[in-house]
Design an enzyme around this catalytic site. Sequence first.
Site, mmCIF file in Angstrom:
data_model
loop_
_atom_site.group_PDB
_atom_site.id
_atom_site.type_symbol
_atom_site.label_atom_id
_atom_site.label_comp_id
_atom_site.label_asym_id
_atom_site.label_seq_id
_atom_site.Cartn_x
_atom_site.Cartn_y
_atom_site.Cartn_z
ATOM 1 N N GLU A 1 -6.644 -7.674 -0.484
ATOM 2 C CA GLU A 1 -6.997 -7.661 0.934
ATOM 3 C C GLU A 1 -8.446 -7.221 1.089
ATOM 4 O O GLU A 1 -8.894 -6.297 0.419
ATOM 5 C CB GLU A 1 -6.183 -6.604 1.710
ATOM 6 C CG GLU A 1 -4.736 -6.891 1.907
ATOM 7 C CD GLU A 1 -4.077 -5.762 2.713
ATOM 8 O OE1 GLU A 1 -4.770 -5.077 3.488
ATOM 9 O OE2 GLU A 1 -2.872 -5.569 2.524
ATOM 10 N N GLU B 1 0.836 -1.204 0.000
ATOM 11 C CA GLU B 1 0.000 0.000 0.000
ATOM 12 C C GLU B 1 0.875 1.260 0.000
ATOM 13 O O GLU B 1 0.824 2.081 0.929
ATOM 14 C CB GLU B 1 -0.959 -0.009 1.190
ATOM 15 C CG GLU B 1 -2.019 -1.084 1.064
ATOM 16 C CD GLU B 1 -3.161 -0.936 2.058
ATOM 17 O OE1 GLU B 1 -2.996 -0.232 3.068
ATOM 18 O OE2 GLU B 1 -4.221 -1.522 1.820
HETATM 19 C C1 GLA Z 1 -3.945 -2.400 5.012
HETATM 20 C C2 GLA Z 1 -2.574 -3.020 5.101
HETATM 21 C C3 GLA Z 1 -2.541 -4.256 5.947
HETATM 22 C C4 GLA Z 1 -3.384 -4.087 7.182
HETATM 23 C C5 GLA Z 1 -4.785 -3.718 6.787
HETATM 24 C C6 GLA Z 1 -5.731 -3.592 7.954
HETATM 25 O O1 GLA Z 1 -4.693 -2.869 3.989
HETATM 26 O O2 GLA Z 1 -2.042 -3.321 3.838
HETATM 27 O O3 GLA Z 1 -1.189 -4.505 6.286
HETATM 28 O O4 GLA Z 1 -2.833 -3.074 7.966
HETATM 29 O O5 GLA Z 1 -4.745 -2.481 6.141
HETATM 30 O O6 GLA Z 1 -7.032 -3.280 7.542
#
Ligand code: GLA
Length: 691
Positions: free
Chosen positions: A324, A166
Amino acid sequence: MRRRPTPESFDPRQVRPWNDRLDGLGFGGDYNPEQWPDDVRLEDVGLMREAGVNLLSVAIFAWATIEPREGELDWGWLDDTMDRLHAAGVQVALATATASPPPWLTRKHPEILPRLADGTVLHQGSRQSYAVTHPVHRDYALRMAARVAERYRDHPALALWHVDNEIGCHVPRDYSEAAADAFREWLRARYGTVDGLNAAWGTAFWAQRYGSFDDVLPPLTTPAQANPTQQLDYDRFTSDALLDYYRDLRDTLREITPHVPVTTNLMAHSTTKGMDYFSWAPELDVVANDHYTIAADGERQVELAFSADLARGLAGGAPWILMEHSTSAVNWQPRNRAKLPGELLRNSLAHVARGADSVMFFQWRQSRAGAEKYHSAMVPHAGTDSDVWRDVVHLGRALRALGEVRGSRVRSRAALVVDWPSWWGAELDSHPTGDLRYMDQVQAWYAALWRHGVTVDLVPSHADLTGYDLVVLPTTYLVTDADAANVAAAAERGATVVVTYFSGIVDEHDHVRLGGYPGAFRELLGVRTEEFWPLQEGETARVVGKAVGGDATVDLWTEKTHVADGTEVVAAYDGGPLAGWPAVTRADAGAGQAWYVATRLDRPGLDALVGRLVAEAGVGPDLAAPAGVEVVRRWAEDGAASWLFVINHTEREAVLGDDGSPVAGTELLTGEPVGGRLTVPSGAVRVVRAA
Ligand code: GLA
């Protein structure tokens, strides 16, 4: 920025598909075995088999575990993980391990830490504590990525590279010295001469004229309003700098493993303003997206659909990876509610309906320690005797039953324009109103189309608009001449084009297009706005006209608009200072038509208008469904087969197919034949392979 050029020998045709060693759809999540002792890791593998997991992201936050002290490398645990996952039939999206620098690095080189605009340093002790532009950090990060790539280049579990994590999530705008240097370099490349910069930034105003690029700063805290073009360029620069970091890591990986696809997990949703993902997406071998629903949003299925459609738009229509989402509650909202019964399956399959070929979660096993210990996971704290685990196993089974949809695509004849430069520009300060939020406008139109059952493509205004019969531009504030011409050409060809207030106002330098608003679209729309007339907080006005359902309440924005000959006023203000002035107009444009919506309609008014636009443009759904029942179809690339996804978000059973469009085929989740009529229980999902 010191990026090396992409190796010339690189041939994109040698890149393997990310899922060529998977049967059907991908299923899994982030796997962080470094947080657990070996007996738990062994148990993990058994549970993964039970759930049918076949794809995991590994080593995202593993730098300090791999290299606890500079140059001292411990690969044993990762070697074991890769071997065990391979033996269990699990493919790996292996990370560059760079998402958070280890403590020894920031102690040795505190200059790599990022800063806020007021100079506050963002220290070690959390994650993402690095300035993407810092050359020292860049060297260390590239070295780490290269080490991982060298070690696992031939590992049979390696499916995909997962670059960092991210990127830009926590530090979308960095104001460190390194960032300031990189900004000046970026400006030199953009403008060539300091005169070019002065012209673009309009520095004759307030004695801001620059004599040298060396005098230019990032937009720091200033006594009065900062130069808007300077701010806009800082947004552009920031997005480019973050992308540059990704590309440098990607090219390092490509040099070592030219055949392995590379991606990074985007956060394509309504609050990710920092990165212009339409400029990022072409740099990814496959688009990967992360999405979390907001528990307090009673209509969160709509925002989820928006994110999924945006991921598909970024992928140019190709299937993408949901990298995710959450099995249940997250830990970062003010109140973190568990998901309702069936919500996990509905969420996951809504992403699949809109083009995801993989469903993944943060994370495999819920952490015992650390800031995310109350974030749900596939294996919860409660263990396997839990609804979450049963739902995960059930989802795994559902995804196996849907394997045949892999590679198929959503088709749409309606486009909704999303432009990051307009997002940046429309929300600059010192505007007619401080209340206007770009994404609110985009999402209001998206939601109205969702309620009408219209699956839309989310595209930038420079996209190829051929093939769309309806093109909507909500508050597309900043457009280039070329983009405005692209939009006008869509109407010429026969599309219905809809433009809303505060669109086409400025050019790419944030200079107003003179002669009346909305400068870039004035001719297309047959309107000329003399003056903006934003409303006070809580103030409303009334608009009358059949197209808005008779009468509608409006807020936020009105304006004094003249119409050209031939432009029809379809709704006008009723009462108030603008009584009788046009609020919604329609004009013929080539073979199509051009609508202008000069105010913010309330929900019934917008629904009425969207109903008419959808009907006139002929982009309505191919199957009628009750309100709150989401229907999306994926098509095989050759069009020979299709799969109808039906998600019932309501509290009542839904029956589809009774109104002259029968649903026939095989329902894949139950295996049952469907003979014309499809019954979907409350909260359930059905996927019908059309006969
Ligand atoms: C982001 C991050 C993860 C985690 C999630 C929690 O998507 O990439 O590592 O912290 O948030 O929702």
